[in-house]
Design an enzyme around this catalytic site. Structure first.
Site, PDB file in Angstrom:
ATOM      1  CB  VAL A 238     -11.836  42.076 -16.741  1.00 29.84           C
ATOM      2  CG1 VAL A 238     -10.602  42.416 -17.571  1.00 29.84           C
ATOM      3  CG2 VAL A 238     -12.274  40.641 -17.017  1.00 29.84           C
ATOM      4  CE  LYS A 239      -4.602  46.366 -12.098  1.00 29.04           C
ATOM      5  NZ  LYS A 239      -3.467  46.092 -11.195  1.00 29.04           N
TER       6      LYS A 239
END
Length: 352
Positions: A238-239
Site C-alpha cells: 500500500v502506498k
C-alpha cells in the site's frame, strides 16, 4: 551513510525521531520487514507461486535487495500533473529511457510508471529492473477536472511487457471511488492470477475533507481506513502519504469512531501516526510505503530522510519517491535515492 550523517541532516528533529519510543501499538505486534518476509508472511497467503516469485523479484533488486525494504521510483506525474509541470525542471526525463536509468543508477527495487513510458523501453530494460506498471490515472486535461481515476490499459498488457507488478490508485472519498474499487479489485484479481504483485495508491479526495482551514486528506484516521480498504482488495503493498494530523472523522463528523483510536492507538508524534497506518495494513503483513511528496528544493534531502525514518521506525516497508529525485540533475537524483536507502540500510535505526 552512518547514523551521524542522518542525525546531521535531521538537525533538531534528530533526537525527536530517533529516540522516540512508541507506546501506542507495541512493536511486538507489528510484522516488520525482514529478508525472510516471503517465507514468514506471504507463504501462508493464497498468492500463487508466480506472484510470490515476482514479490521476491521486487524485494531482491537494488541497494535494498533482500532486506525486506523497498525503494521505488514512481513517474506518473506527467499524467497526474501534466508533463510540462513535471519535466520542465529537468527535460531529459521527457525521454523514458532516462527515467529507467535513474531508477537503476539510483539503486531502486523497481520503477513505477505508465504503459507508454515502460512499454517504450521494455525489451531493453524489463529484465534489468522490475517494472511496476500503473494501470489507471487521473488525467489533468479534462476540464473542469474531477477526482476520477480511469484505466489506461489492461493487466494482460502489463504482463506482456514483463512487468513484475501492477499499481493503481483509488480516490477514496470521491464520488467515483466505488466504481474505482470494483475496477481495481477485479484488475488485482487478474494480476494475481497471472502472477504479478499488486500495489495500491490509497489516496483520499474530497473537498469536504477540509474543515476550518485544516486539511485532513493526510489524517491518520482517514488514511488508515483507506489503507484498510486497500488491503481488503488484496493489495500486496500500500502506498500512502505520511500522516500530517489526526481526527479527520471527528472534524468532518463522518464515519464511526472509538475514542481509543485517538487516546490509545495514536499520539501527535509522526511515528505513532504512521504506526496507526501500519496497523491498518494487517499489522504490517501488507507493506506500507510512504510517498516522498513534491520537491521543495533545498530541503528535499532532509524531508526525504525525515519521511524514511518515520516510515521505518513505524514499521513501514519503504519509500516511493519521484519528484524529489527526477526534478533535479540525475547525479543529484541518484544521491537523494541513495540517501533514502541508507536509512533502511542503517541497523541502528530500528522500529520504535
Amino acid at each position: 551513510m552512518d547514523t551521524s550523517k542522518i542525525i546531521n541532516l535531521l538537525g533538531e528533529e534528530g533526537e525527536f525521531l530517533l529516540q522516540h519510543t512508541c507506546k501506542t501499538i507495541d512493536k511486538s505486534l507489528i510484522h516488520t520487514p525482514s529478508p525472510s518476509v516471503i517465507d514468514d508472511i506471504w507463504i501462508n497467503s493464497d498468492r500463487n507461486i508466480q506472484t510470490l516469485n515476482n514479490l521476491q523479484r521486487l524485494l531482491g533488486n537494488g541497494r535494498l535487495a533482500n532486506t525486506g525494504y523497498v525503494s521505488i521510483l514512481p513517474v506518473d506525474q506527467d499524467i497526474e500533473h501534466t508533463a510540462g509541470a513535471s519535466f520542465a525542471p529537468n527535460p531529459i526525463y521527457f525521454d523514458p529511457e532516462n527515467i529507467v536509468k535513474l531508477a537503476i543508477e539510483g539503486g531502486c527495487n523497481a520503477v513505477a510508471s505508465t504503459f507508454g513510458i515502460l512499454g517504450s523501453v521494455a525489451r531493453k530494460y524489463a529484465h534489468k529492473i522490475p517494472f511496476l506498471v500503473k494501470l489507471n490515472h487521473n488525467e489533468l486535461l479534462t476540464y473542469p477536472n474531477s477526482y476520477n481515476q480511469i484505466m489506461f490499459g489492461t493487466v494482460k498488457e502489463a504482463w506482456n511487457m514483463g512487468a513484475a507488478a501492477v499499481g493503481a490508485t483509488i480516490y477514496f472519498g470521491s464520488g467515483e471511488s466505488r466504481r474505482q474499487l470494483i475496477e481495481v479489485s477485479e484488475a488485482f484479481e487478474y494480476a494475481h492470477e497471472l502472477g504479478m504483485a499488486t500495489v495500491l495508491w490509497c489516496y483520499l479526495r474530497n473537498n469536504e475533507f477540509k474543515k476550518d482551514n485544516v486539511d485532513y486528506h493526510a489524517a491518520a484516521d482517514l488514511t488508515g481506513q483507506a489503507n484498510h480498504l486497500g488491503v481488503t482488495i488484496k493489495a500486496d503493498i500500500v502506498k500512502q502519504k505520511l500522516p500530517e494530523n489526526n481526527g479527520g472523522f471527528t472534524a468532518i463528523k463522518f464515519g464511526k469512531i472509538h475514542q481509543k483510536m485517538y487516546t490509545e492507538l495514536a499520539t501527535e508524534h509522526p511515528i505513532d501516526l504512521c504506526r496507526y497506518q501500519v496497523a491498518n495494513n494487517y499489522m504490517g503483513r501488507v507493506g506500507l510505503i510512504n510517498s516522498g511528496g513534491e520537491s521543495h528544493g533545498a530541503s528535499d534531502l532532509k524531508d526525504a530522510v525525515f519521511t524514511a525514518v518515520v516510515n521505518k521506525r513505524a514499521g513501514g516497508m519503504g519509500l516511493i519517491s519521484g519528484r524529489k529525485a527526477f526534478q533535479r540533475p540525475m547525479k543529484d537524483g541518484v544521491e537523494l535515492l541513495h540517501t533514502i536507502q541508507d536509512v533502511y540500510l542503517d541497523p541502528e535505526i530500528t522500529i520504535a
